[in-house]
Design a protein around this motif. Structure first.
Motif, PDB file in Angstrom:
ATOM      1  N   VAL A 100      -7.373   9.503  -2.628  1.00  0.00           N
ATOM      2  CA  VAL A 100      -6.198   9.739  -1.789  1.00  0.00           C
ATOM      3  C   VAL A 100      -6.223  11.123  -1.146  1.00  0.00           C
ATOM      4  N   ALA A 101      -6.670  12.126  -1.889  1.00  0.00           N
ATOM      5  CA  ALA A 101      -6.661  13.501  -1.370  1.00  0.00           C
ATOM      6  C   ALA A 101      -7.506  13.647  -0.107  1.00  0.00           C
ATOM      7  N   GLY A 102      -8.535  12.817   0.048  1.00  0.00           N
ATOM      8  CA  GLY A 102      -9.429  12.937   1.200  1.00  0.00           C
ATOM      9  C   GLY A 102      -9.128  12.001   2.348  1.00  0.00           C
ATOM     10  N   LEU A 103      -8.009  11.282   2.296  1.00  0.00           N
ATOM     11  CA  LEU A 103      -7.685  10.338   3.365  1.00  0.00           C
ATOM     12  C   LEU A 103      -7.480  11.059   4.698  1.00  0.00           C
ATOM     13  N   GLN A 139       6.338  10.333   8.497  1.00  0.00           N
ATOM     14  CA  GLN A 139       5.996   9.403   7.416  1.00  0.00           C
ATOM     15  C   GLN A 139       4.785   8.599   7.880  1.00  0.00           C
ATOM     16  N   VAL A 140       3.695   8.604   7.117  1.00  0.00           N
ATOM     17  CA  VAL A 140       2.489   7.885   7.537  1.00  0.00           C
ATOM     18  C   VAL A 140       2.758   6.387   7.567  1.00  0.00           C
ATOM     19  N   VAL A 141       2.216   5.706   8.570  1.00  0.00           N
ATOM     20  CA  VAL A 141       2.377   4.263   8.725  1.00  0.00           C
ATOM     21  C   VAL A 141       1.217   3.560   8.024  1.00  0.00           C
ATOM     22  N   THR A 142       1.543   2.639   7.126  1.00  0.00           N
ATOM     23  CA  THR A 142       0.496   1.931   6.375  1.00  0.00           C
ATOM     24  C   THR A 142       0.727   0.427   6.402  1.00  0.00           C
ATOM     25  N   PHE A 156       0.828  -1.204   0.000  1.00  0.00           N
ATOM     26  CA  PHE A 156       0.000   0.000   0.000  1.00  0.00           C
ATOM     27  C   PHE A 156       0.860   1.251   0.000  1.00  0.00           C
ATOM     28  N   GLN A 157       1.986   1.243   0.714  1.00  0.00           N
ATOM     29  CA  GLN A 157       2.845   2.427   0.774  1.00  0.00           C
ATOM     30  C   GLN A 157       3.302   2.835  -0.619  1.00  0.00           C
ATOM     31  N   GLU A 158       3.708   1.855  -1.421  1.00  0.00           N
ATOM     32  CA  GLU A 158       4.127   2.139  -2.797  1.00  0.00           C
ATOM     33  C   GLU A 158       2.959   2.647  -3.633  1.00  0.00           C
ATOM     34  N   THR A 159       1.810   2.028  -3.453  1.00  0.00           N
ATOM     35  CA  THR A 159       0.615   2.460  -4.181  1.00  0.00           C
ATOM     36  C   THR A 159       0.254   3.888  -3.823  1.00  0.00           C
TER      37      THR A 159
END
Length: 331
Positions: free
Chosen positions: A257-260, A308-311, A18-21
């Protein structure tokens, strides 16, 4: 099911990163707008879909007054305009009214994430009126406008109590278009599929609740079920996990993604730990600002913004279909 076990089970169902995506879709942190506080896991209900694992016996996980005060001090160091109070049933916390009053005194918009039936408890008599006086927005969880669907998730009799509570809220001015008494309903699917389009669903819900019960509300928020906690247990027991994860991944929507919520929200747990979102909180995936570990007691706004967001793979639940966050669809 413990957090590490949940993470391992979900990770085993996919090889997608998911991080790469997320990076390929252009994720960037945004201005902090929402200060979400989970005051504890005590709740008067035990719901099948609950990602918090809350219930009537969870007095072991309740925010202390010292941590409440630390939240308020940290809030004062941020530009956040909304204080989002959640649980459990936050109204059962002894400092709930204090927290609301302090947030309102600071000029913040306050959200109470309410299960509706908690408003009917004898100890909460007059709470609906008080919330209206404080101009608190109520985001009320209601799985469906049909009795059968709601009771299937929340237990027999839950729907009737929800309707009674909604009538109470309407009677004190909620759901009538007044921005100072805003009533939002939040729904989630009853099975292993994505939430339908929010706008179309809202029209359907407003028509049905007005026709059948004379109930009005202001907006509907549609939330995808995340593959964690009790819903993950159901997915594995019913052999739906692999197909559901495939649905989430195949349904990835870059426009969501913009609204996460991880872009503009800080999520504080009952014990003062910090998370990128409410779902990561339930999986013990602490936020990872650079440098030393950070709690609400040691909160540093600049370090938070630079984190850095954790996913993990469960995050695909927020970007599938129309997107999904604590504010409903993200597109």
């Amino acid at each position: 099911m413990k957090s590490a076990e949940q993470l391992a089970i979900v990770a085993s169902s996919t090889t997608r990163d998911f991080q790469e995506t997320l990076a390929n879709a252009g994720w960037r942190p945004a201005r902090l707008e929402v200060f979400q506080i989970n005051v504890g896991k005590l709740c008067n209900m035990t719901c099948r879909h609950c990602h918090v694992d809350a219930g009537p016996t969870r007095t072991d996980a309740m925010m202390s007054r010292d941590t409440v005060e630390a939240c308020l001090r940290a809030l004062d160091r941020t530009p956040a305009e909304t204080v989002d109070i959640t649980g459990g049933a936050p109204e059962l916390h002894p400092d709930f009214r204090y927290l609301v009053e302090e947030a309102r005194r600071r000029g913040k918009h306050v959200i109470d994430r309410c299960n509706l039936s908690v408003l009917l408890l004898a100890r909460n008599k007059g709470l609906a009126e008080w919330l209206g006086e404080q101009h608190v927005e109520i985001v009320a969880s209601l799985p469906h406008y049909r009795k059968r669907n709601t009771d299937a998730q929340r237990g027999e009799g839950a729907f009737d109590k929800s309707i009674e509570a909604l009538r109470l809220l309407n009677a004190v001015g909620y759901g009538r278009g007044n921005p100072e008494r805003r009533l939002s309903l939040m729904m989630n699917p009853a099975g292993a599929y994505l939430a339908p389009p929010q706008r179309e669903l809202e029209r359907e819900w407003k028509t049905a609740l007005d026709r059948d019960f004379g109930i009005a509300f202001d907006r509907l928020l549609a939330l995808n079920n995340m593959p964690i906690s009790r819903f993950l247990e159901w997915l594995t027991e019913s052999n739906n996990l692999d197909s559901y994860m495939a649905r989430l991944i195949d349904g990835f929507n870059a426009d969501a993604v913009a609204g996460l919520m991880c872009r503009n929200t800080i999520s504080v747990s009952w014990d003062g730990r910090l998370f990128d979102c409410d779902f990561n909180q339930m999986l013990d995936l602490d936020a990872a600002p650079s440098g030393a570990p950070m709690t609400i007691e040691t909160f540093d706004f600049e370090r938070w913004q630079a984190r850095q967001v954790v996913t993990r793979p469960h995050c695909f639940g927020c970007t599938a279909g129309a997107g999904s966050s604590c504010g409903g669809s993200t597109t």
